[in-house]
Design an enzyme around this catalytic site. Structure first.
Site, PDB file in Angstrom:
ATOM      1  N   ASP A   1     -47.115 112.174  52.365  1.00 42.40           N
ATOM      2  CA  ASP A   1     -48.113 112.908  51.946  1.00 42.40           C
ATOM      3  C   ASP A   1     -48.584 112.045  50.656  1.00 42.40           C
ATOM      4  O   ASP A   1     -47.767 112.176  49.521  1.00 42.40           O
ATOM      5  CB  ASP A   1     -48.181 114.271  51.849  1.00 42.40           C
ATOM      6  CG  ASP A   1     -49.449 114.836  51.150  1.00 42.40           C
ATOM      7  OD1 ASP A   1     -50.514 115.023  52.118  1.00 42.40           O
ATOM      8  OD2 ASP A   1     -49.500 115.375  49.980  1.00 42.40           O
TER       9      ASP A   1
ATOM     10  N   GLU B   1     -50.385 109.633  56.558  1.00 44.41           N
ATOM     11  CA  GLU B   1     -51.846 110.099  56.988  1.00 44.41           C
ATOM     12  C   GLU B   1     -52.920 108.699  57.121  1.00 44.41           C
ATOM     13  O   GLU B   1     -52.750 107.863  55.965  1.00 44.41           O
ATOM     14  CB  GLU B   1     -52.398 110.873  55.979  1.00 44.41           C
ATOM     15  CG  GLU B   1     -51.614 112.140  56.075  1.00 44.41           C
ATOM     16  CD  GLU B   1     -52.041 113.221  54.990  1.00 44.41           C
ATOM     17  OE1 GLU B   1     -52.115 114.451  55.243  1.00 44.41           O
ATOM     18  OE2 GLU B   1     -52.225 112.777  53.590  1.00 44.41           O
TER      19      GLU B   1
ATOM     20  N   ASP C   1     -47.338 119.603  48.802  1.00 42.33           N
ATOM     21  CA  ASP C   1     -47.491 118.401  49.266  1.00 42.33           C
ATOM     22  C   ASP C   1     -46.278 118.203  50.111  1.00 42.33           C
ATOM     23  O   ASP C   1     -46.424 117.466  51.207  1.00 42.33           O
ATOM     24  CB  ASP C   1     -47.346 117.438  47.867  1.00 42.33           C
ATOM     25  CG  ASP C   1     -48.467 117.496  47.080  1.00 42.33           C
ATOM     26  OD1 ASP C   1     -49.691 117.713  47.597  1.00 42.33           O
ATOM     27  OD2 ASP C   1     -48.174 117.059  45.917  1.00 42.33           O
TER      28      ASP C   1
END
Length: 386
Positions: free
Chosen positions: A189, A273, A369
């Protein structure tokens, strides 16, 4: 495997002047070639039957222009041809009208010698070496490490007040058939406060710019906005600003390379991501008819995102994965920060603050996170590419 080695040059005054001239000529060739391509597309859209404006046509036109224009004869022909090749690839990859002009005030001069066999590298001592470049002769450079393999090309560029050379070498290594730990995987992340958080609970972070450097950059940008274009004072301010921001870029690149190397060495699969940084950092000003809201807040968020170098970290992971056989997987980032990892409940209230995640259903608590990184990992296993 191709590997890059970057060194700081120490050219003489005459050599530095030639490098500047070569860079200016390459910039003019790029802009002229881009203008020709855009005009060809416009004429094709109007229904005019014209030959395809590609590299080969422009290379022939460049050879004809060198017989008529004296200033084009100053630069070696192969660096001008390489500029046209780079332009052709950029237009094919991004589209002709998405390729940017090389403005004199914003573009940093650079040019590439594609014939690596003509580049000779020698070591002079513990700290210095020299390399022979076409038409430039022998140029001294700081010997920080030895280049490995066969030189394929050499790119000369200017960053701030210094010139650099990047040697692209074929080191003879190949990507392993499989990772040393084939069953290992990690979710990543990327954030604003914490640069990189992993599903294992590790937090990687670094201060890229100190408060004093931030204040100095603010003062320099304010001073730059008040100075006249073309003045000597403006040139000195731009040089000081470039030196300051260059240090920040170097720290960011160093952090991305080191973190990516650690993660790829430990994991066979790295799940990221799929972030569209360009769209995420788009301005919120809107138009005259429909002005945007929260413009200053959005501008601050944009600066924070760009300061963390999310895209650079992705490129660093892809580069490190070549040597460890790690697979880089990208997944949809929607609601990863609001989803509870154990129970899967999705709600904005789950995230109490920037760093605290507490599920309102099951009571699960974790670093926000880290929780998002674990959700990213799960999506990487369930996605078709994972």
């Amino acid at each position: 495997m191709l590997t890059g080695f970057r060194y700081r040059l120490a050219p003489t005054g005459e050599q530095a002047g030639l490098c500047q001239v070569y860079g200016d000529i390459c910039r003019a060739v790029w802009n002229t070639g881009l203008h020709q391509r855009r005009e060809a597309v416009r004429r094709w859209q109007r229904g005019q039957d014209l030959p395809y404006c590609g590299y080969h046509l422009q290379a022939r036109q460049l050879a004809e222009a060198k017989t008529e224009e004296e200033w084009l004869k100053t630069a070696p022909s192969h660096i001008l041809q390489q500029t046209l090749r780079d332009l052709d690839r950029a237009c094919r990859d991004h589209g002709t009208f998405n390729v940017c002009w090389r403005a004199k005030g914003r573009w940093k001069p650079s040019f590439r010698f594609p014939a690596g066999a003509r580049v000779i590298v020698q070591r002079l001592g513990r700290k210095w070496g020299r390399l022979k470049l076409p038409k430039l002769g022998w140029v001294r450079f700081r010997w920080s490490r030895a280049p490995k393999g066969t030189v394929r090309s050499a790119t000369v560029s200017r960053d701030g007040a210094h010139w650099y050379v990047s040697l692209l070498c074929e080191d003879g290594q190949t990507t392993p058939q499989a990772h040393e730990r084939p069953d290992s995987a990690v979710g990543i992340d990327r954030g604003v406060v914490v640069a990189v958080a992993t599903s294992d609970g590790d937090l990687f972070n670094r201060t890229f710019q100190t408060p004093k450097e931030h204040e100095r950059e603010r003062r320099l940008r304010r001073r730059l906005s008040r100075q006249h274009k073309g003045s000597a004072n403006r040139a000195r301010t731009k040089a000081a600003l470039s030196k300051l921001t260059g240090r920040v870029r170097a720290r960011r690149a160093d952090f991305a390379a080191q973190t990516a190397r650690v993660l790829c060495a430990k994991n066979a699969v790295v799940v990221l991501e799929k972030l569209h940084t360009t769209n995420m950092t788009r301005s919120a000003k809107g138009t005259v008819d429909a002005p945007g809201t929260h413009v200053r807040q959005k501008a601050g968020l944009n600066r924070a995102i760009l300061a963390r170098g999310w895209h650079g970290f992705k490129l660093a992971c892809q580069n490190a994965a070549r040597r460890t056989a790690t697979r880089i997987v990208e997944v949809n980032p929607a609601y990863t920060s609001q989803t509870c990892h154990p129970c899967g409940h999705v709600a904005p209230e789950n995230r109490e603050s920037q760093s605290v995640f507490r599920c309102v259903v099951c009571g699960y608590r974790a670093h926000a996170d880290v929780n998002a990184a674990r959700n990213t990992l799960v999506r990487g296993w369930t996605s078709p590419s994972g």
